[in-house]
Design a protein around this motif. Structure first.
Motif, PDB file in Angstrom:
ATOM      1  N   CYS A 151       0.855  -1.182   0.000  1.00  0.00           N
ATOM      2  CA  CYS A 151       0.000   0.000   0.000  1.00  0.00           C
ATOM      3  C   CYS A 151       0.890   1.230   0.000  1.00  0.00           C
ATOM      4  N   TYR A 152       0.381   2.304  -0.563  1.00  0.00           N
ATOM      5  CA  TYR A 152       1.132   3.555  -0.638  1.00  0.00           C
ATOM      6  C   TYR A 152       0.226   4.698  -0.192  1.00  0.00           C
ATOM      7  N   PHE A 153       0.731   5.543   0.713  1.00  0.00           N
ATOM      8  CA  PHE A 153       0.021   6.735   1.152  1.00  0.00           C
ATOM      9  C   PHE A 153       0.701   7.951   0.537  1.00  0.00           C
ATOM     10  N   TYR A 154      -0.103   8.908   0.131  1.00  0.00           N
ATOM     11  CA  TYR A 154       0.505  10.100  -0.437  1.00  0.00           C
ATOM     12  C   TYR A 154      -0.381  11.314  -0.218  1.00  0.00           C
ATOM     13  N   ILE A 155       0.231  12.473  -0.348  1.00  0.00           N
ATOM     14  CA  ILE A 155      -0.462  13.744  -0.191  1.00  0.00           C
ATOM     15  C   ILE A 155      -0.801  14.281  -1.564  1.00  0.00           C
ATOM     16  N   GLU A 156      -2.034  14.724  -1.735  1.00  0.00           N
ATOM     17  CA  GLU A 156      -2.475  15.219  -3.032  1.00  0.00           C
ATOM     18  C   GLU A 156      -1.555  16.304  -3.552  1.00  0.00           C
ATOM     19  N   GLU A 157      -1.348  16.270  -4.855  1.00  0.00           N
ATOM     20  CA  GLU A 157      -0.579  17.260  -5.595  1.00  0.00           C
ATOM     21  C   GLU A 157       0.911  17.225  -5.248  1.00  0.00           C
ATOM     22  N   ARG A 158       1.334  16.207  -4.504  1.00  0.00           N
ATOM     23  CA  ARG A 158       2.757  16.036  -4.245  1.00  0.00           C
ATOM     24  C   ARG A 158       3.109  14.571  -4.484  1.00  0.00           C
ATOM     25  N   GLN A 159       4.409  14.308  -4.666  1.00  0.00           N
ATOM     26  CA  GLN A 159       4.828  12.970  -5.043  1.00  0.00           C
ATOM     27  C   GLN A 159       5.391  12.164  -3.878  1.00  0.00           C
ATOM     28  N   HIS A 160       5.207  12.656  -2.642  1.00  0.00           N
ATOM     29  CA  HIS A 160       5.737  11.935  -1.496  1.00  0.00           C
ATOM     30  C   HIS A 160       4.893  10.692  -1.231  1.00  0.00           C
ATOM     31  N   LEU A 161       5.500   9.542  -1.308  1.00  0.00           N
ATOM     32  CA  LEU A 161       4.795   8.283  -1.072  1.00  0.00           C
ATOM     33  C   LEU A 161       5.357   7.604   0.167  1.00  0.00           C
ATOM     34  N   GLN A 162       4.484   7.009   0.942  1.00  0.00           N
ATOM     35  CA  GLN A 162       4.898   6.202   2.087  1.00  0.00           C
ATOM     36  C   GLN A 162       4.470   4.773   1.818  1.00  0.00           C
ATOM     37  N   GLN A 163       5.430   3.863   1.749  1.00  0.00           N
ATOM     38  CA  GLN A 163       5.154   2.482   1.360  1.00  0.00           C
ATOM     39  C   GLN A 163       5.051   1.601   2.602  1.00  0.00           C
ATOM     40  N   THR A 164       4.083   0.703   2.610  1.00  0.00           N
ATOM     41  CA  THR A 164       3.926  -0.216   3.730  1.00  0.00           C
ATOM     42  C   THR A 164       3.262  -1.500   3.247  1.00  0.00           C
ATOM     43  N   THR A 165       3.655  -2.619   3.837  1.00  0.00           N
ATOM     44  CA  THR A 165       3.045  -3.898   3.483  1.00  0.00           C
ATOM     45  C   THR A 165       1.805  -4.169   4.321  1.00  0.00           C
ATOM     46  N   SER A 166       1.648  -3.470   5.449  1.00  0.00           N
ATOM     47  CA  SER A 166       0.513  -3.713   6.330  1.00  0.00           C
ATOM     48  C   SER A 166      -0.700  -2.864   5.983  1.00  0.00           C
ATOM     49  N   CYS A 167      -0.529  -1.879   5.107  1.00  0.00           N
ATOM     50  CA  CYS A 167      -1.588  -0.937   4.725  1.00  0.00           C
ATOM     51  C   CYS A 167      -2.049  -0.088   5.908  1.00  0.00           C
ATOM     52  N   GLN A 168      -1.224   0.005   6.958  1.00  0.00           N
ATOM     53  CA  GLN A 168      -1.473   0.892   8.084  1.00  0.00           C
ATOM     54  C   GLN A 168      -0.214   1.694   8.365  1.00  0.00           C
ATOM     55  N   GLN A 169      -0.418   2.917   8.823  1.00  0.00           N
ATOM     56  CA  GLN A 169       0.716   3.794   9.054  1.00  0.00           C
ATOM     57  C   GLN A 169       0.384   4.780  10.159  1.00  0.00           C
ATOM     58  N   SER A 170       1.340   5.033  11.048  1.00  0.00           N
ATOM     59  CA  SER A 170       1.208   6.045  12.099  1.00  0.00           C
ATOM     60  C   SER A 170       2.174   7.177  11.780  1.00  0.00           C
ATOM     61  N   LEU A 171       1.642   8.395  11.726  1.00  0.00           N
ATOM     62  CA  LEU A 171       2.480   9.544  11.392  1.00  0.00           C
ATOM     63  C   LEU A 171       2.194  10.678  12.363  1.00  0.00           C
ATOM     64  N   THR A 172       3.226  11.397  12.717  1.00  0.00           N
ATOM     65  CA  THR A 172       3.035  12.584  13.549  1.00  0.00           C
ATOM     66  C   THR A 172       2.625  13.754  12.666  1.00  0.00           C
ATOM     67  N   GLY A 173       2.027  14.747  13.299  1.00  0.00           N
ATOM     68  CA  GLY A 173       1.688  15.958  12.557  1.00  0.00           C
ATOM     69  C   GLY A 173       2.918  16.612  11.972  1.00  0.00           C
ATOM     70  N   THR A 174       4.036  16.539  12.682  1.00  0.00           N
ATOM     71  CA  THR A 174       5.286  17.122  12.174  1.00  0.00           C
ATOM     72  C   THR A 174       5.701  16.457  10.876  1.00  0.00           C
ATOM     73  N   LYS A 175       5.571  15.119  10.811  1.00  0.00           N
ATOM     74  CA  LYS A 175       5.946  14.391   9.592  1.00  0.00           C
ATOM     75  C   LYS A 175       5.008  14.753   8.442  1.00  0.00           C
ATOM     76  N   LEU A 176       3.707  14.884   8.739  1.00  0.00           N
ATOM     77  CA  LEU A 176       2.760  15.267   7.695  1.00  0.00           C
ATOM     78  C   LEU A 176       3.079  16.652   7.149  1.00  0.00           C
ATOM     79  N   LEU A 177       3.427  17.577   8.036  1.00  0.00           N
ATOM     80  CA  LEU A 177       3.782  18.925   7.592  1.00  0.00           C
ATOM     81  C   LEU A 177       5.060  18.893   6.760  1.00  0.00           C
ATOM     82  N   GLU A 178       5.976  18.017   7.133  1.00  0.00           N
ATOM     83  CA  GLU A 178       7.205  17.863   6.350  1.00  0.00           C
ATOM     84  C   GLU A 178       6.885  17.368   4.947  1.00  0.00           C
ATOM     85  N   TRP A 179       5.960  16.419   4.847  1.00  0.00           N
ATOM     86  CA  TRP A 179       5.509  15.934   3.534  1.00  0.00           C
ATOM     87  C   TRP A 179       4.834  17.038   2.741  1.00  0.00           C
ATOM     88  N   ALA A 180       3.897  17.723   3.425  1.00  0.00           N
ATOM     89  CA  ALA A 180       3.068  18.699   2.711  1.00  0.00           C
ATOM     90  C   ALA A 180       3.838  19.955   2.348  1.00  0.00           C
TER      91      ALA A 180
END
Length: 314
Positions: free
Chosen positions: A149-178
């Protein structure tokens, strides 16, 4: 013997000549090539402009024929026609009859349509601070075996890959992505890769995670020592950049009470709040909520000492 060999060669050459003079090969086109079950695909049996066509036939590997040169089908109808279920690659071919001909053309090469169920993305909670953590989950069909599974932020190419299809992210990490400011709404999507297929699924519908810059308030009191009949001014001070919906004052171990951010209370009222009857030191705190009803962190405590009545013995 030589005469028989000559006859075989002559017949073969004649067959090849007839085949070469047959109707041109059609071409099966699909648009688009990747669809959801609810989407539609256009199937078209394209023939040479020099050929006058009387009838086309579309068919799947089941050899279930549809008498048409063009057909629009939903992913669900396509799966039913081919007797498959999502995710699946449906191969469609076609042939045609030219006007005045009783022999069909050769079959076209297959045109492939990939039908997949999009995943559903859930986030919890939907409103966080930069120090909080959000849980992301990419839900897929129970019948689908997922490799990634891959998680990504709209209009950006940052992808987070995981085999479990679940992911825990901090707000700081999301802001870094966005790559956006401290208070923002981040639209997330997810996709998956099915084990039996080497292509990605359609994107999930977007889900928003709101990251709030909710600074800690500061509680001030006009006096730190009062009597029961005296009044004290309480102020839960918030940054001017924050849109505050409500403030809450409370003592330790007591439920917060909604209130204006500035208010006046007597010592007796404070004792009642704290569940005290005699003179006591009460530690007050405050917090506030923003327009989304999301609470700030607690203020540091502000102690107030309330003196009891003075009794004179003569």
């Amino acid at each position: 013997m030589a005469g028989h060999l000559f006859l075989v060669v002559l017949l073969f050459d004649t067959f090849q000549s007839i085949k070469a003079q047959g109707p041109p090969l059609p071409r099966l086109t699909v648009s688009p090539a990747f669809i959801r079950e609810s989407d539609s695909v256009q199937l078209s049996c394209e023939t040479s402009p020099s050929v006058s066509v009387s009838q086309c036939y579309l068919f799947t590997e089941k050899r279930d024929f549809k008498p048409s040169c063009r057909q629009t089908l939903t992913g669900t109808e396509l799966l039913s026609w081919s007797d498959q279920r999502s995710p699946a690659v449906v191969n469609v071919r076609c042939f045609y009859y030219a006007i005045g001909s009783f022999s069909p053309s050769s079959d076209s090469d297959p045109g492939s349509v990939t039908v997949q169920v999009p995943p559903q993305l859930t986030v919890s909670p939907e409103v966080i601070r930069d120090t909080d953590t959000v849980q992301l989950r990419c839900h897929t069909s129970q019948s689908t075996s997922v490799s990634q599974c891959y998680f990504y932020i709209e209009e950006r190419q940052h992808l987070q890959q995981t085999t479990s299809c679940q992911q825990s992210l901090t707000g700081t990490k999301l802001l870094e992505w966005a790559g956006q400011g401290p208070t923002t709404k981040v639209n997330m999507r997810c996709i998956y890769n099915a084990v039996e297929m080497s292509i990605y699924s359609p994107y999930s519908d977007p889900v928003s995670v709101t990251l709030l810059d909710v600074p800690q308030p500061k509680l001030t009191v006009s006096s730190k020592v009062i009597r029961e009949r005296d009044s004290v001014q309480l102020s839960c001070q918030t940054p001017p950049s924050v849109s505050v919906s409500r403030c809450y004052f409370y003592t330790e171990g007591r439920d917060p009470k909604p209130s204006p951010c500035t208010r006046s209370l007597t010592g007796a009222e404070l004792l009642s709040w704290a569940g005290e009857r005699l003179s006591a030191e009460i530690k007050l705190r405050c917090h506030y909520t923003v327009e989304t009803h999301y609470p700030s962190t607690h203020s540091h405590p502000a102690p107030i000492t309330i003196l009891g009545k003075i009794v004179l013995f003569l």
